[in-house]
Design a protein around this motif. Structure first.
Motif, mmCIF file in Angstrom:
data_model
loop_
_atom_site.group_PDB
_atom_site.id
_atom_site.type_symbol
_atom_site.label_atom_id
_atom_site.label_comp_id
_atom_site.label_asym_id
_atom_site.label_seq_id
_atom_site.Cartn_x
_atom_site.Cartn_y
_atom_site.Cartn_z
ATOM 1 N N GLY A 1 -79.712 -15.543 -2.304
ATOM 2 C CA GLY A 1 -79.504 -15.573 -0.865
ATOM 3 C C GLY A 1 -78.084 -15.250 -0.467
ATOM 4 O O GLY A 1 -77.781 -15.083 0.708
ATOM 5 N N GLY A 2 -77.188 -15.160 -1.436
ATOM 6 C CA GLY A 2 -75.790 -14.862 -1.158
ATOM 7 C C GLY A 2 -75.109 -14.412 -2.423
ATOM 8 O O GLY A 2 -75.720 -14.357 -3.497
ATOM 9 N N THR A 3 -73.825 -14.098 -2.296
ATOM 10 C CA THR A 3 -73.087 -13.596 -3.453
ATOM 11 C C THR A 3 -71.796 -14.391 -3.647
ATOM 12 O O THR A 3 -71.238 -14.914 -2.684
ATOM 13 C CB THR A 3 -72.737 -12.111 -3.263
ATOM 14 N N PRO A 4 -71.353 -14.492 -4.904
ATOM 15 C CA PRO A 4 -72.059 -14.026 -6.092
ATOM 16 C C PRO A 4 -73.146 -15.016 -6.504
ATOM 17 O O PRO A 4 -72.989 -16.216 -6.301
ATOM 18 C CB PRO A 4 -70.959 -13.973 -7.151
ATOM 19 N N THR A 5 -74.214 -14.504 -7.074
ATOM 20 C CA THR A 5 -75.242 -15.356 -7.680
ATOM 21 C C THR A 5 -75.349 -14.972 -9.146
ATOM 22 O O THR A 5 -75.535 -13.789 -9.465
ATOM 23 C CB THR A 5 -76.595 -15.193 -6.989
ATOM 24 N N PHE A 6 -75.225 -15.967 -10.008
ATOM 25 C CA PHE A 6 -75.259 -15.730 -11.450
ATOM 26 C C PHE A 6 -76.529 -16.306 -12.061
ATOM 27 O O PHE A 6 -77.002 -17.375 -11.652
ATOM 28 C CB PHE A 6 -74.053 -16.386 -12.128
ATOM 29 N N PHE A 7 -77.029 -15.575 -13.052
ATOM 30 C CA PHE A 7 -78.131 -16.054 -13.887
ATOM 31 C C PHE A 7 -77.630 -16.070 -15.325
ATOM 32 O O PHE A 7 -77.012 -15.104 -15.784
ATOM 33 C CB PHE A 7 -79.347 -15.128 -13.788
ATOM 34 N N LEU A 8 -77.895 -17.144 -16.022
ATOM 35 C CA LEU A 8 -77.538 -17.240 -17.432
ATOM 36 C C LEU A 8 -78.811 -17.443 -18.229
ATOM 37 O O LEU A 8 -79.515 -18.441 -18.046
ATOM 38 C CB LEU A 8 -76.566 -18.399 -17.665
ATOM 39 N N ASP B 1 -71.589 -8.358 -4.399
ATOM 40 C CA ASP B 1 -71.284 -7.538 -3.238
ATOM 41 C C ASP B 1 -69.797 -7.214 -3.334
ATOM 42 O O ASP B 1 -68.961 -8.118 -3.346
ATOM 43 C CB ASP B 1 -71.602 -8.329 -1.959
ATOM 44 N N PHE B 2 -69.454 -5.926 -3.408
ATOM 45 C CA PHE B 2 -68.058 -5.546 -3.610
ATOM 46 C C PHE B 2 -67.160 -5.894 -2.423
ATOM 47 O O PHE B 2 -65.942 -5.916 -2.566
ATOM 48 C CB PHE B 2 -67.963 -4.049 -3.909
ATOM 49 N N GLU B 3 -67.751 -6.180 -1.261
ATOM 50 C CA GLU B 3 -66.957 -6.570 -0.102
ATOM 51 C C GLU B 3 -66.848 -8.085 0.031
ATOM 52 O O GLU B 3 -66.170 -8.585 0.928
ATOM 53 C CB GLU B 3 -67.550 -5.959 1.171
ATOM 54 N N CYS B 4 -67.496 -8.809 -0.859
ATOM 55 C CA CYS B 4 -67.517 -10.269 -0.805
ATOM 56 C C CYS B 4 -66.239 -10.833 -1.412
ATOM 57 O O CYS B 4 -65.930 -10.575 -2.584
ATOM 58 C CB CYS B 4 -68.744 -10.787 -1.551
ATOM 59 N N GLU B 5 -65.516 -11.622 -0.636
ATOM 60 C CA GLU B 5 -64.263 -12.196 -1.123
ATOM 61 C C GLU B 5 -64.489 -13.216 -2.239
ATOM 62 O O GLU B 5 -63.648 -13.371 -3.126
ATOM 63 C CB GLU B 5 -63.498 -12.838 0.040
ATOM 64 N N VAL B 6 -65.605 -13.918 -2.175
ATOM 65 C CA VAL B 6 -65.906 -14.893 -3.228
ATOM 66 C C VAL B 6 -66.207 -14.162 -4.542
ATOM 67 O O VAL B 6 -65.795 -14.606 -5.621
ATOM 68 C CB VAL B 6 -67.073 -15.810 -2.821
ATOM 69 N N TYR C 1 -76.569 -5.009 -7.975
ATOM 70 C CA TYR C 1 -76.088 -4.890 -6.593
ATOM 71 C C TYR C 1 -76.809 -5.868 -5.660
ATOM 72 O O TYR C 1 -78.018 -6.054 -5.750
ATOM 73 C CB TYR C 1 -76.341 -3.479 -6.070
ATOM 74 N N PHE C 2 -76.032 -6.451 -4.753
ATOM 75 C CA PHE C 2 -76.625 -7.265 -3.691
ATOM 76 C C PHE C 2 -75.735 -7.149 -2.448
ATOM 77 O O PHE C 2 -75.059 -8.110 -2.051
ATOM 78 C CB PHE C 2 -76.767 -8.726 -4.119
ATOM 79 N N PRO C 3 -75.703 -5.957 -1.835
ATOM 80 C CA PRO C 3 -74.836 -5.762 -0.665
ATOM 81 C C PRO C 3 -75.327 -6.550 0.543
ATOM 82 O O PRO C 3 -76.453 -6.363 1.004
ATOM 83 C CB PRO C 3 -74.914 -4.251 -0.424
ATOM 84 N N ILE C 4 -74.492 -7.432 1.057
ATOM 85 C CA ILE C 4 -74.845 -8.248 2.216
ATOM 86 C C ILE C 4 -74.892 -7.353 3.461
ATOM 87 O O ILE C 4 -73.916 -6.645 3.753
ATOM 88 C CB ILE C 4 -73.815 -9.378 2.420
ATOM 89 N N PRO C 5 -76.002 -7.355 4.202
ATOM 90 C CA PRO C 5 -76.141 -6.452 5.352
ATOM 91 C C PRO C 5 -75.046 -6.600 6.405
ATOM 92 O O PRO C 5 -74.700 -5.630 7.076
ATOM 93 C CB PRO C 5 -77.517 -6.833 5.926
ATOM 94 N N SER C 6 -74.482 -7.790 6.557
ATOM 95 C CA SER C 6 -73.460 -7.992 7.585
ATOM 96 C C SER C 6 -72.105 -7.404 7.195
ATOM 97 O O SER C 6 -71.200 -7.335 8.036
ATOM 98 C CB SER C 6 -73.301 -9.486 7.880
ATOM 99 N N HIS C 7 -71.946 -6.978 5.950
ATOM 100 C CA HIS C 7 -70.702 -6.355 5.501
ATOM 101 C C HIS C 7 -70.805 -4.848 5.694
ATOM 102 O O HIS C 7 -71.635 -4.192 5.068
ATOM 103 C CB HIS C 7 -70.427 -6.687 4.032
ATOM 104 N N THR C 8 -69.954 -4.312 6.528
ATOM 105 C CA THR C 8 -70.062 -2.905 6.937
ATOM 106 C C THR C 8 -70.052 -1.936 5.769
ATOM 107 O O THR C 8 -70.802 -0.962 5.749
ATOM 108 C CB THR C 8 -68.923 -2.550 7.913
ATOM 109 N N ASN C 9 -69.200 -2.180 4.779
ATOM 110 C CA ASN C 9 -69.033 -1.217 3.689
ATOM 111 C C ASN C 9 -69.590 -1.668 2.348
ATOM 112 O O ASN C 9 -69.320 -1.044 1.331
ATOM 113 C CB ASN C 9 -67.548 -0.873 3.541
#
Length: 227
Positions: A197-204, A77-82, A107-115
């Motif tokens: 369920g959240g970001t970032p989530t990584f798969f290897l 999520d590009f608005e996610c600080e983590v 992409y995994f834009p969190i709905p609570s993030h406005t942008n």
């Protein structure tokens, strides 16, 4: 003057019968609504978790390793600080292990993030002109300027597109095209099906990682490449 007679009362048994009839009608109505609801649920197709893929043919590959030893996929999520905190580590992994490590962005834009969705749509619109990576990088580099805003920053993202020299008519058309948003939503839906369920989530290599720090990500990838 003749006194009016009181209205005749219905027998108690008749009143009880009427009440029971009304209750029966209400019960039938409720059962009917429940039946319709169950039918609707059964008729609605569910996302088959087994059919969800960590990487699809149209997934955005940031780095395709010629001598691939591992595949790292990030739902972000590009608005996610983590996500922003992990970004330098992902870029470092790409720079140091580009020959062996394939890196995929989803992409995994969190709905609570406005942008978050606006940002993802802007990146997708840039990707349509072969400028995915520059826009992807610009989002993280400028997150502090627009992140957590409570109103749309789509105009800011359009400014990024202009700075990158994109065809602005094509960019505007892509942003307005429902298919662009649907492309972003498709990643989000598949992420949910994969347990994101959240970001970032990584798969290897197809396995979801449980991480607590960017350093942990770097070490996990290094271990995989050393096998």
């Amino acid at each position: 003057m003749t006194a009016q007679r009181p209205a005749p009362q219905r027998p108690i048994t008749e009143r009880l019968t009427s009440r029971r009839l009304l209750q029966l009608v209400l019960l039938i109505g409720v059962l009917g609504l429940l039946g319709l609801l169950v039918a609707y649920i059964l008729a609605t197709p569910e996302r088959d978790t087994a059919a969800a893929d960590v990487v699809r043919e149209d997934s955005h590959v940031l780095n395709q390793a010629p001598d691939e030893k591992a595949v790292l996929v990030e739902f972000l999520d590009f608005e996610c600080e983590v996500c922003r905190a992990y970004y330098p580590t992902v870029e470092q992994l790409r720079a140091e292990h580009g020959d062996e490590l394939t890196v995929v962005m989803r992409y995994f834009p969190i709905p609570s993030h406005t942008n978050s969705t606006n940002a993802a749509v802007a990146v997708e619109a840039a990707a349509a002109q072969g400028q995915l990576e520059p826009m992807y990088q610009r989002m993280y580099e400028t997150q502090g300027e627009w992140g957590e805003a409570q109103n749309s920053r789509a105009d800011v993202f359009r400014g990024f597109a202009q700075e990158l020299g994109l065809d602005m008519n094509a960019y505007d058309d892509a942003v307005a095209d429902p298919a662009t948003t649907e492309r972003v939503q498709s990643d989000f839906d598949e992420g949910r099906a994969l347990g994101v369920g959240g970001t970032p989530t990584f798969f290897l290599d197809g396995e979801k990682l449980e991480l607590t720090s960017p350093e942990g990500l770097a070490q996990t990838v290094q271990d995989a490449l050393n096998q």
